[in-house]
Design a protein around this motif. Structure first.
Motif, PDB file in Angstrom:
ATOM      1  N   VAL A 149       0.815  -1.296   0.017  1.00 32.22           N
ATOM      2  CA  VAL A 149      -0.030   0.100  -0.118  1.00 32.22           C
ATOM      3  C   VAL A 149       0.983   1.174  -0.034  1.00 32.22           C
ATOM      4  O   VAL A 149       1.888   1.375   0.590  1.00 32.22           O
ATOM      5  CB  VAL A 149      -0.918  -0.052   1.260  1.00 32.22           C
ATOM      6  N   THR A 150       0.745   2.131  -0.943  1.00 35.15           N
ATOM      7  CA  THR A 150       1.435   3.585  -0.894  1.00 35.15           C
ATOM      8  C   THR A 150       0.575   4.476  -0.986  1.00 35.15           C
ATOM      9  O   THR A 150      -0.233   4.824  -1.778  1.00 35.15           O
ATOM     10  CB  THR A 150       2.259   3.548  -2.022  1.00 35.15           C
ATOM     11  N   VAL A 151       0.566   5.512   0.006  1.00 28.69           N
ATOM     12  CA  VAL A 151      -0.116   6.551   0.162  1.00 28.69           C
ATOM     13  C   VAL A 151       0.476   7.689   0.701  1.00 28.69           C
ATOM     14  O   VAL A 151       1.331   7.493   1.716  1.00 28.69           O
ATOM     15  CB  VAL A 151      -1.559   6.432   1.082  1.00 28.69           C
ATOM     16  N   MET A 152       0.899   8.941   0.072  1.00 26.53           N
ATOM     17  CA  MET A 152       1.723   9.952   0.280  1.00 26.53           C
ATOM     18  C   MET A 152       1.230  10.787   1.804  1.00 26.53           C
ATOM     19  O   MET A 152       0.000  10.714   2.169  1.00 26.53           O
ATOM     20  CB  MET A 152       1.613  11.077  -0.509  1.00 26.53           C
ATOM     21  N   TRP A 153       2.145  11.066   2.253  1.00 27.55           N
ATOM     22  CA  TRP A 153       1.970  11.868   3.813  1.00 27.55           C
ATOM     23  C   TRP A 153       1.158  13.097   3.822  1.00 27.55           C
ATOM     24  O   TRP A 153       0.184  13.564   4.352  1.00 27.55           O
ATOM     25  CB  TRP A 153       3.200  12.042   4.626  1.00 27.55           C
ATOM     26  N   ALA A 154       1.724  13.986   2.467  1.00 25.70           N
ATOM     27  CA  ALA A 154       0.975  15.002   2.552  1.00 25.70           C
ATOM     28  C   ALA A 154       0.903  15.541   0.788  1.00 25.70           C
ATOM     29  O   ALA A 154       2.037  15.309   0.379  1.00 25.70           O
ATOM     30  CB  ALA A 154       1.603  16.430   3.180  1.00 25.70           C
ATOM     31  N   ASN A 155      -0.003  15.817   0.203  1.00 24.61           N
ATOM     32  CA  ASN A 155      -0.155  16.156  -1.117  1.00 24.61           C
ATOM     33  C   ASN A 155       0.605  17.285  -1.418  1.00 24.61           C
ATOM     34  O   ASN A 155       0.717  18.443  -0.837  1.00 24.61           O
ATOM     35  CB  ASN A 155      -1.380  16.127  -1.605  1.00 24.61           C
ATOM     36  N   ASN A 156       1.376  17.171  -2.650  1.00 26.02           N
ATOM     37  CA  ASN A 156       2.434  18.411  -2.976  1.00 26.02           C
ATOM     38  C   ASN A 156       1.487  19.271  -3.921  1.00 26.02           C
ATOM     39  O   ASN A 156       2.216  20.567  -4.150  1.00 26.02           O
ATOM     40  CB  ASN A 156       3.487  17.506  -4.090  1.00 26.02           C
ATOM     41  N   GLU A 157       0.340  19.091  -4.307  1.00 26.78           N
ATOM     42  CA  GLU A 157      -0.365  20.166  -4.949  1.00 26.78           C
ATOM     43  C   GLU A 157      -1.317  20.918  -3.986  1.00 26.78           C
ATOM     44  O   GLU A 157      -1.090  22.251  -3.865  1.00 26.78           O
ATOM     45  CB  GLU A 157      -1.194  19.527  -6.234  1.00 26.78           C
ATOM     46  N   VAL A 158      -2.372  20.120  -3.496  1.00 23.15           N
ATOM     47  CA  VAL A 158      -3.112  20.935  -2.565  1.00 23.15           C
ATOM     48  C   VAL A 158      -2.690  20.916  -0.988  1.00 23.15           C
ATOM     49  O   VAL A 158      -3.676  21.461  -0.289  1.00 23.15           O
ATOM     50  CB  VAL A 158      -4.708  20.275  -2.839  1.00 23.15           C
ATOM     51  N   GLY A 159      -1.784  20.521  -0.688  1.00 26.79           N
ATOM     52  CA  GLY A 159      -1.400  20.479   0.709  1.00 26.79           C
ATOM     53  C   GLY A 159      -2.059  19.668   1.787  1.00 26.79           C
ATOM     54  O   GLY A 159      -1.896  19.685   2.844  1.00 26.79           O
ATOM     55  N   THR A 160      -2.984  18.729   1.204  1.00 26.59           N
ATOM     56  CA  THR A 160      -3.848  17.919   2.309  1.00 26.59           C
ATOM     57  C   THR A 160      -2.804  17.015   2.867  1.00 26.59           C
ATOM     58  O   THR A 160      -2.200  16.259   2.126  1.00 26.59           O
ATOM     59  CB  THR A 160      -5.008  17.173   1.351  1.00 26.59           C
ATOM     60  N   VAL A 161      -2.991  16.719   4.422  1.00 22.48           N
ATOM     61  CA  VAL A 161      -2.304  15.822   5.155  1.00 22.48           C
ATOM     62  C   VAL A 161      -3.264  14.500   5.189  1.00 22.48           C
ATOM     63  O   VAL A 161      -4.089  14.636   5.667  1.00 22.48           O
ATOM     64  CB  VAL A 161      -1.751  16.392   6.520  1.00 22.48           C
ATOM     65  N   GLN A 162      -2.566  13.426   4.977  1.00 20.88           N
ATOM     66  CA  GLN A 162      -3.326  12.220   5.158  1.00 20.88           C
ATOM     67  C   GLN A 162      -3.173  11.592   6.416  1.00 20.88           C
ATOM     68  O   GLN A 162      -2.301  11.580   7.288  1.00 20.88           O
ATOM     69  CB  GLN A 162      -2.711  11.355   3.972  1.00 20.88           C
ATOM     70  N   PRO A 163      -4.243  10.706   6.802  1.00 19.30           N
ATOM     71  CA  PRO A 163      -4.329  10.132   8.010  1.00 19.30           C
ATOM     72  C   PRO A 163      -3.252   8.643   7.741  1.00 19.30           C
ATOM     73  O   PRO A 163      -3.697   7.489   7.781  1.00 19.30           O
ATOM     74  CB  PRO A 163      -5.664   9.561   8.105  1.00 19.30           C
ATOM     75  N   VAL A 164      -1.865   8.905   7.878  1.00 12.38           N
ATOM     76  CA  VAL A 164      -1.118   7.975   7.611  1.00 12.38           C
ATOM     77  C   VAL A 164      -1.097   6.820   8.466  1.00 12.38           C
ATOM     78  O   VAL A 164      -1.098   5.440   8.112  1.00 12.38           O
ATOM     79  CB  VAL A 164       0.322   8.481   7.277  1.00 12.38           C
ATOM     80  N   ALA A 165      -1.156   7.415   9.557  1.00 15.25           N
ATOM     81  CA  ALA A 165      -0.994   6.210  10.894  1.00 15.25           C
ATOM     82  C   ALA A 165      -2.345   5.239  10.780  1.00 15.25           C
ATOM     83  O   ALA A 165      -2.341   3.931  10.955  1.00 15.25           O
ATOM     84  CB  ALA A 165      -1.101   6.983  12.299  1.00 15.25           C
ATOM     85  N   GLU A 166      -3.481   5.600  10.343  1.00 13.84           N
ATOM     86  CA  GLU A 166      -4.784   5.103  10.300  1.00 13.84           C
ATOM     87  C   GLU A 166      -4.748   3.984   9.166  1.00 13.84           C
ATOM     88  O   GLU A 166      -5.224   3.047   9.150  1.00 13.84           O
ATOM     89  CB  GLU A 166      -6.006   5.839  10.257  1.00 13.84           C
ATOM     90  N   ILE A 167      -4.315   4.499   8.180  1.00 21.61           N
ATOM     91  CA  ILE A 167      -3.743   3.557   6.786  1.00 21.61           C
ATOM     92  C   ILE A 167      -2.965   2.547   7.223  1.00 21.61           C
ATOM     93  O   ILE A 167      -3.175   1.461   6.675  1.00 21.61           O
ATOM     94  CB  ILE A 167      -3.421   4.593   5.573  1.00 21.61           C
ATOM     95  N   ALA A 168      -1.867   2.812   7.715  1.00 23.60           N
ATOM     96  CA  ALA A 168      -0.768   1.794   8.091  1.00 23.60           C
ATOM     97  C   ALA A 168      -1.550   0.600   9.096  1.00 23.60           C
ATOM     98  O   ALA A 168      -1.209  -0.533   8.734  1.00 23.60           O
ATOM     99  CB  ALA A 168       0.393   2.514   8.752  1.00 23.60           C
ATOM    100  N   ALA A 169      -2.280   1.237  10.065  1.00 20.18           N
ATOM    101  CA  ALA A 169      -2.849   0.196  10.997  1.00 20.18           C
ATOM    102  C   ALA A 169      -3.994  -0.786  10.233  1.00 20.18           C
ATOM    103  O   ALA A 169      -3.994  -1.950  10.366  1.00 20.18           O
ATOM    104  CB  ALA A 169      -3.541   0.947  12.040  1.00 20.18           C
TER     105      ALA A 169
END
Length: 395
Positions: A149-169
């Motif tokens: 699974v690959t999901v970026m931590w924060a988007n380079n265009e719109v700057g949205t920060v992702q729930p990375v820890a939840e996704i990893a779990a």
């Protein structure tokens, strides 16, 4: 001097990093050599590895130095896919967000075209957030087929920060490794590799005040990677190549400084960001904000990210007109600059192609000032009016 508002593409070298790099450039030594000069270079590399690891919430042994974000992304995605499929031929699927940087997107597409991979794209909501539940749904179709699974931590265009820890779990419920591209996040929002639960994390120096051409893949000790390059096996036998001691030293110094001043700098940049966004909205022209934004918030959106949607304009036209007025910015990812097509990020968020074409990304960093914001707000009206005339927009 132009107003530079493209820090997400690259940010100026910090004075401390420049001094550290200059000092090391004057010293000869290959960190793989066994003589005195080589051992001295190795000591600098390992001390820098420890310094960078502390800044990232990682163990020194987990830091694998690379040439930058693109190499780290490719090593994480392609290297993990190859290793997982070799161990279990059923692991042919990659679950990836639809808003990844092209260093991930194009690597995934290459694996699909040439290596028999399959991909499940996970789309974000209208604010650019990729939810853990959306990832869960993608995995649940056939958990045994997923290699990564690959999901970026924060988007380079719109700057949205992702729930990375939840996704990893969620992924770890099925024993699936998780990679995150944290290039835009480190030094801008809190990043703790160990606490996040991810297995692999991409970072690079030039987004946080270090030099271009050096980065790292932070990989847990039990992460299994097939090398993409072969030679001396300098970095855990997964990344060969003579280590760039001066750049590595500067990278570590810049990362330490960026993380140390993160809280205060985030507050400063949020104030500038919000003044720029609110000022642009007050100009009229139907301008709206792309991505998640709440005034004062430094957690859901990168502190220095301003993403504006300007109806009736082509983003490239706005870019060139603002550039002529002394304002340097972007329409999105620097790697895609000049390509006349709507951003894949905005399309994935559900925007129409017409609306996505009027995107403008203005990103602030450690050298940004109120004068930069003033310059942008002063230049936007003329740029918008001229861009609309050029496009023949009727309103």
């Amino acid at each position: 001097m132009p107003a530079y508002l493209d820090h997400a593409a690259t940010t100026p070298l910090r004075a401390s990093a420049l001094a550290a790099m200059t000092e090391q450039l004057q010293v000869t030594g290959n960190a793989s050599s066994l003589h005195t000069a080589g051992r001295r270079a190795r000591r600098v590399v390992e001390e820098s590895r420890e310094q960078l690891a502390r800044a990232l919430g990682a163990r020194p042994s987990e830091v694998v130095f690379t040439s930058g974000g693109t190499e780290s992304d490719n090593l994480a995605v392609a290297g993990t896919f190859a290793a997982r499929r070799e161990a279990d031929p059923a692991r042919v699927r990659i679950v990836a967000s639809g808003i990844e940087h092209h260093a991930v997107l194009d690597c995934v597409e290459h694996l699909v075209t040439h290596e028999g991979a399959k991909v499940t794209w996970v789309e974000p909501d209208e604010l650019g957030v990729v939810s853990a539940e959306a990832v869960r749904a993608a995995i649940s179709d056939d958990p045994g087929s997923v290699a990564l699974v690959t999901v970026m931590w924060a988007n380079n265009e719109v700057g949205t920060v992702q729930p990375v820890a939840e996704i990893a779990a969620v992924a770890h419920e099925h024993g699936i490794p998780v990679h995150t591209d944290a290039v835009q996040a480190v030094g801008h929002v809190p990043v703790d590799f160990a606490a996040s639960g991810v297995d692999l994390m991409t970072v690079t120096a030039h987004k946080l005040g270090g030099p271009v051409g050096v980065g790292a893949l932070v990989a847990r000790r039990d992460a299994v990677l097939t090398p993409l390059t072969f030679g001396g096996g300098q970095e855990r036998q997964v990344r060969s190549g003579t280590l760039d001691t001066p750049a590595i030293r500067a990278f570590a110094v810049a990362a330490q400084e960026a993380v140390a001043e993160l809280d205060a700098e985030a507050r400063r940049l949020v104030a500038l960001r919000d003044r720029l966004i609110e000022g642009a909205l007050d100009l009229g022209y139907g301008i709206t904000v792309g991505g998640a934004w709440q005034p004062g918030d430094a957690t859901g959106r990168l502190p220095g990210n301003v993403h504006l949607l300007v109806p009736g304009c082509e983003g490239d036209s706005l870019l060139y007109l603002l550039d002529a007025a002394g304002v340097e910015c972007s329409t999105g990812s620097a790697c895609q600059a000049g390509v006349p097509r709507p951003s894949h990020v905005l399309l994935a968020m559900g925007l129409s192609a017409e609306r996505a074409r009027g995107a403008l990304r203005l990103t602030l960093g450690h050298t940004s000032t109120d004068a930069d914001v003033d310059a942008v707000l002063a230049a936007i009206p003329t740029a918008v009016e001229r861009a609309r005339r050029a496009s023949g927009w009727a309103g």
